[in-house]
Design an enzyme around this catalytic site. Structure first.
Site, PDB file in Angstrom:
ATOM      1  N   ASP A 303       0.811  -1.222   0.000  1.00 37.79           N
ATOM      2  CA  ASP A 303       0.000   0.000   0.000  1.00 37.79           C
ATOM      3  C   ASP A 303       0.842   1.268   0.000  1.00 37.79           C
ATOM      4  OD1 ASP A 303      -2.495  -1.209  -0.142  1.00 37.79           O
ATOM      5  OD2 ASP A 303      -2.531  -1.601   2.004  1.00 37.79           O
ATOM      6  N   TYR A 386     -10.199  -0.503   2.065  1.00 41.60           N
ATOM      7  CA  TYR A 386      -9.710  -0.541   3.440  1.00 41.60           C
ATOM      8  C   TYR A 386      -9.273   0.828   3.896  1.00 41.60           C
ATOM      9  CZ  TYR A 386      -8.643  -4.436   6.562  1.00 41.60           C
ATOM     10  OH  TYR A 386      -8.692  -5.384   7.548  1.00 41.60           O
TER      11      TYR A 386
HETATM   12 CU    CU Z   1      -7.400  -6.966   7.436  1.00 42.99          CU
END
Ligand code: CU
Length: 639
Positions: A303, A386
């Protein structure tokens, strides 16, 4: 007041100027993309000189921008440095074969736009009964080199999931169209192929989290208002990017990749600022999904290195994200054309009450209690489905806590017959694969100066015998980590191993070296075959701690360009030289995170999963440094 500091992030004007200079000098066309345009931070020496000579006028280090860009027509990629003072390109080097600039948000959005008009995609969706393209989300992920189909090796390619939402306002990540995965060329912006396996009829899931969309949900009505007020204002002062709170001082930085950076952290003690850290940040995040099935075997997000935590940073909202007397800092980023834009309220700064700091009840004099206050500097990043909420907290007793809260929406998949063992059933015929979130914090500590040594500290019981007849003796064993190989350390619960960063050149009032310790909290083991492709790209996650001597160009633990990478060219490559880390300007790379064994309660939106690690003074002070915190005074109830 708000004068320019060499560590201040690039302004929008500086980004525009840097782009104009490279465009003019290097003949860059509209077919180029800029992956990153970032401040080239001055060297420690230049910075020290600038601070010493502050006000002298010409002492400031040159303002330079570091640029990574590539030509979509031929795929050639370059990294360059631009002098903003001299208005010229200082360096311009081609990336090595196999190195690819990180993914850009523009590509993510352009892939989405391209796929929703592609006839093959429309046909595949129609075959699955999906005809309203407004309900479809194409979620692009980066590849590791080894998993790229042979015929596409060397190209800038990516793959995507296809998601279907139940209504225009519904959760886009509610329904994965399992088995449907486009593979795209990001430079030609073409669908190379469409994997389309029949998963059988999709289950009907309740993937909604918005109160109005959850059937039968009654919002609680017994939550009374809670207000944080500071009628006299907060106790911190923010001057540009310089933040001071009680005895703490630091400079806040921000970039496309790490997001928030804490620079030049110090603590005032007996009238002078003592250094603790030169720079604190998150340098990489690796999220391997531990599910070998066709929907997930490529799902290994970096990420930070592939996408950029800074680029994923979202604006914070008063009353929701941050409560109380808040100050915000904006972040300046840019799109892939090099056009700057601002993320408002990207960094939140505020103080919090944190319960009791210290207390004793004396029979004669009664209770003496101090409440703890902490300064919180935070930012939130939304990486597609997320979110990562990052909090750096500074306490009155010299403690530093770094907390990460993971929330958002898990990746889920329908199953046909029985659930695979690699996940948890979270909805009808739907499971959430297990995965891990490894975060590598880069901790450039300077405990009372640059010359520090790291020691592994272990609790050791001594054998019963003469001098220890009852087997009670417990000692702390310190092992000096002299070289980078010795600096590769693992968590060891049985020995309660922690790491002390001591300055052996500076003694406290007790005659022992000053130091800070790193508690091994939130460490997680890799639990993965060392030969697996993702580990080859992320050897950094195989150990809890790495220690290197500071080097300005060693910033990225899994290599500078993890997008489409095959090998980790960061920590394992640097530490192979086994340089000395004794009495050196050490950098600690701490690997921590979440071993996410998914739960039904994590669906359809996940309550925060919280992990943190601490840096705590050990002999940095001669005694409890928070004796001077004022007690409660009824005449001044704000204290
Ligand atoms: Cu997770």
């Amino acid at each position: 007041m708000n004068s320019r500091h060499p560590l201040d992030p690039l302004t929008a004007d500086e980004i525009r100027a840097a782009v104009a200079i490279v465009r003019a000098e290097r003949g860059i066309t509209d077919r180029w993309r800029f992956a990153s345009i970032d401040l080239k931070e001055p060297s420690k020496q230049a910075l020290a000189a600038a601070v010493t000579n502050a006000g002298a006028g010409d002492a400031s280090p040159p303002r330079e921008a570091e640029i990574v860009g590539w030509n979509r027509d031929d795929g050639t990629a370059f990294k360059g440095t631009v002098s903003l003072d001299a208005k010229r390109v200082v360096s311009w080097d081609a990336l090595a074969a196999g190195e690819h600039p990180p993914m850009t948000p523009d590509e993510f959005h352009e892939v989405d736009a391209m796929l929703r008009h592609d006839p093959r995609m429309i046909e595949a969706l129609t075959n699955r009964g999906v005809t309203d393209m407004d309900l479809v989300l194409f979620d692009t992920w980066a590849y590791g080199a080894e998993l790229v189909p042979e015929r596409y090796r060397g190209r800038r390619i990516a793959w995507a999931d296809v998601w279907h939402r139940n209504s225009p306002e519904a959760n886009p990540y509610a329904n994965m169209l399992s088995g449907l995965h486009p593979v795209v060329d990001l430079n030609t912006m073409q669908l190379l192929e469409l994997e389309d396996r029949d998963p059988g009829p999709p289950p009907v899931v309740m993937g909604e989290y918005a109160a109005g969309l959850v059937p039968g949900l009654t919002v609680r009505d017994d939550v009374e208002q809670l207000e944080i007020t500071q009628p006299h204002g907060p106790s911190f002062a923010l001057d540009g990017n310089l933040l001071k709170w009680q005895k703490w001082s630091m400079r806040l930085g921000f970039n496309y990749r790490e997001g928030l950076v804490i620079h030049t952290l110090g603590y005032e003690d007996a009238g002078r600022v003592r250094t603790i850290a030169h720079r604190l940040s998150f340098a990489e995040m690796v999220v391997p999904y531990r599910d070998p099935t066709p929907d997930h075997y490529r799902r290994t997000a970096f990420d930070i290195g592939e996408w950029g935590l800074g680029l994923m940073t979202t604006s914070l909202e008063l009353g929701c994200d941050c409560l109380g007397e808040i100050s915000y800092l904006d972040a300046v980023l840019h799109d892939s054309r090099g056009e700057p834009y601002t993320v408002g309220n990207a960094i939140c700064i505020h103080e919090e009450d944190d319960g009791v700091l210290w207390k004793h009840v004396d029979e004669r004099t009664g209770a003496d209690t101090r409440r703890m206050r902490r300064l919180v500097v935070s930012f939130h990043a939304t990486v597609a489905n997320y979110e990562y909420l990052v909090y750096w907290r500074f306490y009155q007793d010299g403690n530093i806590q770094c907390e990460v809260r993971a929330t958002g929406i898990m990746v889920t998949t329908p199953f046909a017959d029985g659930p695979p063992p690699y996940g948890t059933i979270i909805d009808r015929r739907t499971y959430a694969p297990f995965h891990q979130h490894f975060i590598v914090a880069r901790l450039d500590l300077d405990v009372d100066g640059e010359r520090n040594t790291v020691y592994a500290a272990e609790a050791a019981p001594l054998p019963t015998g003469p001098g220890n007849p009852h087997g009670l003796a417990l000692i702390q064993k310190l092992t000096k980590l002299k070289s980078e190989r010795e600096g590769i350390q693992d968590y060891d619960w049985a020995r309660q191993r922690i790491w002390k960063v001591l300055n052996d050149n500076v003694a406290n009032g007790l005659g022992t070296p000053v130091g800070y310790k790193l508690d091994a909290s939130a460490a997680i083991p890799a639990l993965i075959d060392p030969d697996s492709p993702v580990v080859r790209r992320a050897r950094a996650i195989e150990h809890t701690l790495w220690v290197t001597p500071y080097s300005a160009d060693e910033r990225w633990p899994c290599g500078e360009f993890p997008n489409l990478s095959a090998e980790d060219s960061g920590l394992p490559a640097w530490t192979a030289r086994d340089r000395s880390i004794e009495n050196a300007d050490v950098v600690l790379w701490y690997v921590f995170g979440i071993n996410h064994v998914t739960r039904p309660e994590d669906w359809p939106v996940m309550p925060v999963d919280t992990v943190s690690f601490w840096l705590k003074p050990v002999g940095f002070f001669d005694r409890n440094p928070a004796l001077d915190v004022p007690g409660h005074d009824p005449a001044h109830p704000h204290v």
